[in-house]
Write an enzyme that holds these catalytic residues in place. Structure first.
Site, mmCIF file in Angstrom:
data_model
loop_
_atom_site.group_PDB
_atom_site.id
_atom_site.type_symbol
_atom_site.label_atom_id
_atom_site.label_comp_id
_atom_site.label_asym_id
_atom_site.label_seq_id
_atom_site.Cartn_x
_atom_site.Cartn_y
_atom_site.Cartn_z
ATOM 1 N N LYS A 147 17.206 3.385 1.780
ATOM 2 C CA LYS A 147 17.834 3.218 3.095
ATOM 3 C C LYS A 147 18.910 2.138 2.982
ATOM 4 O O LYS A 147 18.714 0.992 3.389
ATOM 5 C CB LYS A 147 16.776 2.840 4.134
ATOM 6 C CG LYS A 147 17.268 2.918 5.574
ATOM 7 C CD LYS A 147 16.255 2.356 6.565
ATOM 8 C CE LYS A 147 15.040 3.232 6.755
ATOM 9 N NZ LYS A 147 14.183 2.738 7.876
ATOM 10 N N GLU A 169 8.001 2.051 -5.719
ATOM 11 C CA GLU A 169 8.026 1.615 -4.324
ATOM 12 C C GLU A 169 8.243 2.818 -3.421
ATOM 13 O O GLU A 169 8.876 3.799 -3.820
ATOM 14 C CB GLU A 169 9.138 0.576 -4.158
ATOM 15 C CG GLU A 169 9.318 0.030 -2.765
ATOM 16 C CD GLU A 169 8.158 -0.795 -2.225
ATOM 17 O OE1 GLU A 169 7.063 -0.215 -2.043
ATOM 18 O OE2 GLU A 169 8.330 -1.983 -1.934
ATOM 19 N N ASP A 170 7.704 2.743 -2.219
ATOM 20 C CA ASP A 170 7.864 3.854 -1.273
ATOM 21 C C ASP A 170 9.270 3.900 -0.690
ATOM 22 O O ASP A 170 9.880 4.955 -0.598
ATOM 23 C CB ASP A 170 6.806 3.813 -0.163
ATOM 24 C CG ASP A 170 6.760 2.478 0.595
ATOM 25 O OD1 ASP A 170 7.487 1.533 0.232
ATOM 26 O OD2 ASP A 170 5.974 2.382 1.550
ATOM 27 N N LYS A 194 0.807 -1.189 0.000
ATOM 28 C CA LYS A 194 0.000 0.000 0.000
ATOM 29 C C LYS A 194 0.860 1.267 0.000
ATOM 30 O O LYS A 194 0.400 2.330 -0.361
ATOM 31 C CB LYS A 194 -0.899 0.047 1.223
ATOM 32 C CG LYS A 194 -1.903 -1.068 1.309
ATOM 33 C CD LYS A 194 -2.738 -0.972 2.573
ATOM 34 C CE LYS A 194 -3.650 -2.174 2.686
ATOM 35 N NZ LYS A 194 -4.303 -2.207 3.995
ATOM 36 N N GLY A 195 2.101 1.140 0.401
ATOM 37 C CA GLY A 195 2.932 2.310 0.643
ATOM 38 C C GLY A 195 3.190 3.226 -0.530
ATOM 39 O O GLY A 195 3.407 4.418 -0.353
ATOM 40 N N ASP A 253 14.489 -0.722 1.524
ATOM 41 C CA ASP A 253 15.047 -0.913 2.860
ATOM 42 C C ASP A 253 15.957 -2.147 2.818
ATOM 43 O O ASP A 253 17.063 -2.078 2.306
ATOM 44 C CB ASP A 253 13.876 -1.083 3.831
ATOM 45 C CG ASP A 253 14.239 -0.975 5.294
ATOM 46 O OD1 ASP A 253 15.406 -1.158 5.650
ATOM 47 O OD2 ASP A 253 13.332 -0.731 6.104
#
Length: 184
Positions: A135, A103-104, A47-48, A107
């Site tokens: 990140k 994509e948000d 959902k991000g 990571d």
């Protein structure tokens, strides 16, 4: 600015609404230059990515299709479980398509590493990874974004689509969540 009780849970703002708007437009311009003349399929990871996806698709102004896939590897935790599960699969054939995965945050890399391989086995011609936040301190898989908005420190960030336990997505900025909010 609207009143919000969410702001009290934010340690600091990393990127303001204006900074996000400016960077997303720059990224849209870059995507336009990279993909003009092609018919890409923008594929949002739910959902991000939903807010970023809407903004980046408008910013790049390409004739394109959109699609969504939902995956889960966090299950309301602050770190990835390492196991990626598809909870909503593609609704169309991607054979021969140039895929732009939106994509948000990149990571650990578990999700995007999995998805890039998944799309290639489904017949995609190419897969371009676009992430708002990168990140690298948390990376455990050998994957990098083809285009990233901002590099973020190893802190838990929310807002502009990113969540903690399905909350904070609707904040117009990216902020660091206070540890006491998720320590319980």
């Amino acid at each position: 600015m609207a009143k919000s009780n969410m702001d009290q849970d934010i340690l600091k703002v990393l990127y303001s609404e204006e900074q996000l708007k400016t960077r997303v437009q720059e990224m849209g311009d870059e995507l336009y230059e990279r993909l003009k003349g092609k018919n890409p399929l923008f594929l949002g990871v739910l959902k991000g990515s939903f807010i970023f996806m809407a903004d980046i698709v408008r910013a790049c102004q390409l004739k394109s299709d959109i699609e969504f896939i939902a995956v889960s590897s966090y299950q309301n935790a602050t770190t990835s479980s390492g196991v990626v599960q598809i909870t909503r699969d593609l609704q169309q054939d991607i054979t021969g398509r140039d895929i732009v995965v939106i994509e948000d945050i990149l990571d650990s890399g578990n999700t995007l590493y999995f998805l890039k391989n998944y799309f290639m086995t489904k017949g995609a011609s190419s897969v371009t990874v676009v992430t708002l936040l990168d990140k690298p301190a948390r990376r455990t898989k050998p994957i990098a974004a083809d285009l990233a908005g901002f590099e973020v420190p190893d802190e838990f960030v929310v807002g502009y689509g990113l969540d903690y336990a399905q909350k904070y997505r609707n904040m117009p900025y990216i902020g660091v969540l206070k540890p006491e909010v998720y320590a319980n």
